[in-house]
Design a protein around this motif. Structure first.
Motif, PDB file in Angstrom:
ATOM      1  N   ARG A 151      -5.548  -0.945  39.955  1.00 37.57           N
ATOM      2  CA  ARG A 151      -5.654   0.490  40.042  1.00 37.57           C
ATOM      3  C   ARG A 151      -4.388   1.276  41.416  1.00 37.57           C
ATOM      4  O   ARG A 151      -4.294   2.705  41.015  1.00 37.57           O
ATOM      5  CB  ARG A 151      -6.815   1.036  40.206  1.00 37.57           C
ATOM      6  CG  ARG A 151      -8.247   0.443  38.635  1.00 37.57           C
ATOM      7  CD  ARG A 151      -9.455   1.365  38.559  1.00 37.57           C
ATOM      8  NE  ARG A 151      -9.542   1.071  40.130  1.00 37.57           N
ATOM      9  CZ  ARG A 151     -11.285   0.853  39.975  1.00 37.57           C
ATOM     10  NH1 ARG A 151     -10.986  -0.118  39.508  1.00 37.57           N
ATOM     11  NH2 ARG A 151     -12.290   0.376  40.607  1.00 37.57           N
ATOM     12  N   ALA A 182     -12.528  -3.764  33.195  1.00 36.28           N
ATOM     13  CA  ALA A 182     -12.619  -1.938  31.907  1.00 36.28           C
ATOM     14  C   ALA A 182     -12.074  -1.066  32.773  1.00 36.28           C
ATOM     15  O   ALA A 182     -11.368  -0.490  32.665  1.00 36.28           O
ATOM     16  CB  ALA A 182     -14.451  -2.273  31.689  1.00 36.28           C
ATOM     17  N   GLY A 183     -11.897  -1.169  34.130  1.00 35.77           N
ATOM     18  CA  GLY A 183     -12.467   0.521  35.082  1.00 35.77           C
ATOM     19  C   GLY A 183     -10.607   0.117  34.987  1.00 35.77           C
ATOM     20  O   GLY A 183      -9.667   2.121  35.067  1.00 35.77           O
ATOM     21  N   PHE A 185      -8.611  -0.579  32.199  1.00 32.39           N
ATOM     22  CA  PHE A 185      -8.225  -1.089  31.818  1.00 32.39           C
ATOM     23  C   PHE A 185      -8.013   1.350  31.138  1.00 32.39           C
ATOM     24  O   PHE A 185      -7.358   1.013  30.453  1.00 32.39           O
ATOM     25  CB  PHE A 185      -8.911  -0.915  30.146  1.00 32.39           C
ATOM     26  CG  PHE A 185      -8.999  -0.986  29.058  1.00 32.39           C
ATOM     27  CD1 PHE A 185      -7.294  -1.413  28.486  1.00 32.39           C
ATOM     28  CD2 PHE A 185      -9.559  -0.055  28.173  1.00 32.39           C
ATOM     29  CE1 PHE A 185      -7.063  -1.405  27.326  1.00 32.39           C
ATOM     30  CE2 PHE A 185      -9.363   0.228  26.298  1.00 32.39           C
ATOM     31  CZ  PHE A 185      -7.972  -0.044  25.895  1.00 32.39           C
ATOM     32  N   GLU A 186      -9.116   1.778  31.408  1.00 31.67           N
ATOM     33  CA  GLU A 186      -9.510   3.159  31.718  1.00 31.67           C
ATOM     34  C   GLU A 186      -8.085   4.301  32.179  1.00 31.67           C
ATOM     35  O   GLU A 186      -7.230   5.111  31.194  1.00 31.67           O
ATOM     36  CB  GLU A 186     -10.805   4.019  31.543  1.00 31.67           C
ATOM     37  CG  GLU A 186     -12.135   3.087  31.138  1.00 31.67           C
ATOM     38  CD  GLU A 186     -13.359   3.788  32.173  1.00 31.67           C
ATOM     39  OE1 GLU A 186     -13.499   4.237  32.557  1.00 31.67           O
ATOM     40  OE2 GLU A 186     -14.112   3.131  31.249  1.00 31.67           O
ATOM     41  N   ALA A 187      -8.296   3.193  33.197  1.00 31.87           N
ATOM     42  CA  ALA A 187      -6.480   4.285  34.083  1.00 31.87           C
ATOM     43  C   ALA A 187      -5.642   3.565  33.827  1.00 31.87           C
ATOM     44  O   ALA A 187      -4.851   4.619  33.874  1.00 31.87           O
ATOM     45  CB  ALA A 187      -6.748   3.026  35.830  1.00 31.87           C
ATOM     46  N   GLU A 189      -4.768   3.636  30.117  1.00 34.44           N
ATOM     47  CA  GLU A 189      -4.948   4.262  29.371  1.00 34.44           C
ATOM     48  C   GLU A 189      -4.769   5.687  29.605  1.00 34.44           C
ATOM     49  O   GLU A 189      -4.150   6.203  28.708  1.00 34.44           O
ATOM     50  CB  GLU A 189      -6.123   4.549  28.722  1.00 34.44           C
ATOM     51  CG  GLU A 189      -6.481   3.140  27.600  1.00 34.44           C
ATOM     52  CD  GLU A 189      -5.937   3.171  26.901  1.00 34.44           C
ATOM     53  OE1 GLU A 189      -6.985   3.518  25.647  1.00 34.44           O
ATOM     54  OE2 GLU A 189      -5.100   2.605  26.240  1.00 34.44           O
ATOM     55  N   LYS A 190      -5.403   6.345  30.483  1.00 32.68           N
ATOM     56  CA  LYS A 190      -4.707   7.835  30.750  1.00 32.68           C
ATOM     57  C   LYS A 190      -3.920   7.488  31.162  1.00 32.68           C
ATOM     58  O   LYS A 190      -2.766   9.151  30.654  1.00 32.68           O
ATOM     59  CB  LYS A 190      -6.028   7.957  32.190  1.00 32.68           C
ATOM     60  CG  LYS A 190      -6.971   9.021  32.278  1.00 32.68           C
ATOM     61  CD  LYS A 190      -7.982   9.530  33.568  1.00 32.68           C
ATOM     62  CE  LYS A 190      -7.787  10.434  34.155  1.00 32.68           C
ATOM     63  NZ  LYS A 190      -9.051  10.305  34.879  1.00 32.68           N
ATOM     64  N   THR A 195      -1.256  -2.536  27.741  1.00 35.21           N
ATOM     65  CA  THR A 195      -2.065  -3.287  28.505  1.00 35.21           C
ATOM     66  C   THR A 195      -2.140  -4.958  28.140  1.00 35.21           C
ATOM     67  O   THR A 195      -2.039  -4.808  26.690  1.00 35.21           O
ATOM     68  CB  THR A 195      -3.316  -2.648  28.290  1.00 35.21           C
ATOM     69  OG1 THR A 195      -4.078  -2.035  26.976  1.00 35.21           O
ATOM     70  CG2 THR A 195      -3.589  -1.970  29.097  1.00 35.21           C
ATOM     71  N   GLN A 242     -11.274  -4.583  22.571  1.00 40.12           N
ATOM     72  CA  GLN A 242     -11.276  -3.980  24.029  1.00 40.12           C
ATOM     73  C   GLN A 242      -9.979  -3.302  24.090  1.00 40.12           C
ATOM     74  O   GLN A 242     -10.373  -2.122  24.852  1.00 40.12           O
ATOM     75  CB  GLN A 242     -11.735  -4.582  25.374  1.00 40.12           C
ATOM     76  CG  GLN A 242     -12.180  -6.040  24.890  1.00 40.12           C
ATOM     77  CD  GLN A 242     -13.815  -5.631  24.499  1.00 40.12           C
ATOM     78  OE1 GLN A 242     -14.232  -4.663  25.330  1.00 40.12           O
ATOM     79  NE2 GLN A 242     -14.149  -6.198  23.768  1.00 40.12           N
TER      80      GLN A 242
END
Length: 294
Positions: A151, A182-183, A185-187, A189-190, A195, A242
């Motif tokens: 991240r 998961a964190g 992945f979210e970062a 995506e944003k 990925t 996912q």
């Protein structure tokens, strides 16, 4: 085979990426056949690295023959400008091509390495120069552990376009910071970052016993893999569900065909099936090596 947008790169990657390390264990003839098989299943994203033994050399002939059908990812473990530049040139030579679609920082694990690659004389300076010269298309990063560091990399590298990291039901089930992919992945995506999932088929680390030396392991993977077709399909479905752009095939040639079959049949995985798989595996030993969490 289904495709998904690889972040904001403009490329649509197939939901399976061929991990070309598998070619290292084959003679050239077998390597050629495997590449043809992978292409026949519709796979358009390949991933290779200089540290994968002879994989670059073994991939070369069929890569050159089918260059327009392959989105080629390569990477380097070099952290400084000079080393990265040299390693990129060496990969061009070994692969026999003059353009790599995606060039990645390989195996980022420590904060000090992130400082090194982002410095003025760091590896990223060599990547950016090669991109300006039209030798590479996109810049990525891979990591086997330490989600917090990944991240940080997203925050610090503003031209980062792809990430490769472990994602499987065992690590998802751990639910702690050391496994918070998961964190990541979210970062990603944003930030519009593609990925790529590794270790989707990991059962766990190899048993640390004297009676199973590396040479006697039944598979060439870094970890002990699942090896039954139904388990492989379940693991593929989980990883793809996912939301990853693409799932990287495992390193042993014996497993590749089964994974590709699962990828061609992929049709989603409902929440209930995902949750029950996580529950079943959450107490298994993590296949992400301990020392890489720190």
């Amino acid at each position: 085979m289904q495709t998904r947008a690889l972040g904001d790169t403009g490329h649509e990657s197939t939901i399976a990426t061929f991990g070309a390390i598998a070619l290292n264990w084959l003679e050239q003839e077998g390597a050629n056949q495997m590449v043809e098989h992978v292409l026949s299943k519709g796979v358009n994203h390949f991933d290779v690295a200089p540290t994968y033994g002879d994989a670059e050399l073994k991939l070369g002939p069929k890569l050159r023959q089918h260059r327009e059908d392959i989105f080629l990812g390569c990477k380097t473990q070099e952290r400084g400008y000079e080393g990265a530049k040299r390693k990129l040139d060496r990969s061009f030579d070994r692969l026999g091509v003059d353009y790599i679609d995606l060039y990645q920082v390989h195996g980022l694990e420590y904060e000090s390495e992130l400082d090194e690659i982002t410095a003025d004389d760091g590896a990223l300076a060599a990547f950016r120069e090669a991109k300006d010269e039209g030798k590479i298309g996109h810049i990525g990063l891979t990591s086997h552990g330490n989600p917090g560091l990944i991240r940080d990399a997203i925050d610090r590298i503003d031209d980062l376009e792809t990430l490769m990291f472990p994602l499987n039901p065992v690590v998802v089930g751990k639910g702690d910071d050391e496994h918070d992919y998961a964190g990541v992945f979210e970062a990603a995506e944003k930030a519009g970052i593609g990925t790529l999932g590794i270790k989707a088929f990991a059962r766990g680390p190899w048993p640390d016993t004297d009676d199973l030396p590396e040479a006697d392991r039944p598979f060439a993977n870094w970890y002990e893999p699942v090896d039954a077709p139904d388990e492989i399909a379940e693991r593929f479905d989980f990883a793809a569900a996912q939301g990853l752009t693409s799932v990287v095939t495992p390193g042993d040639p014996k497993l590749v065909a089964m994974v590709l079959d699962a990828a061609t049949r992929y049709n989603g995985m409902d929440e209930t099936a995902q949750r029950s798989l996580i529950e079943r595996l959450r107490h298994d030993e993590s296949p992400v090596p301990e020392q890489l969490h720190h």
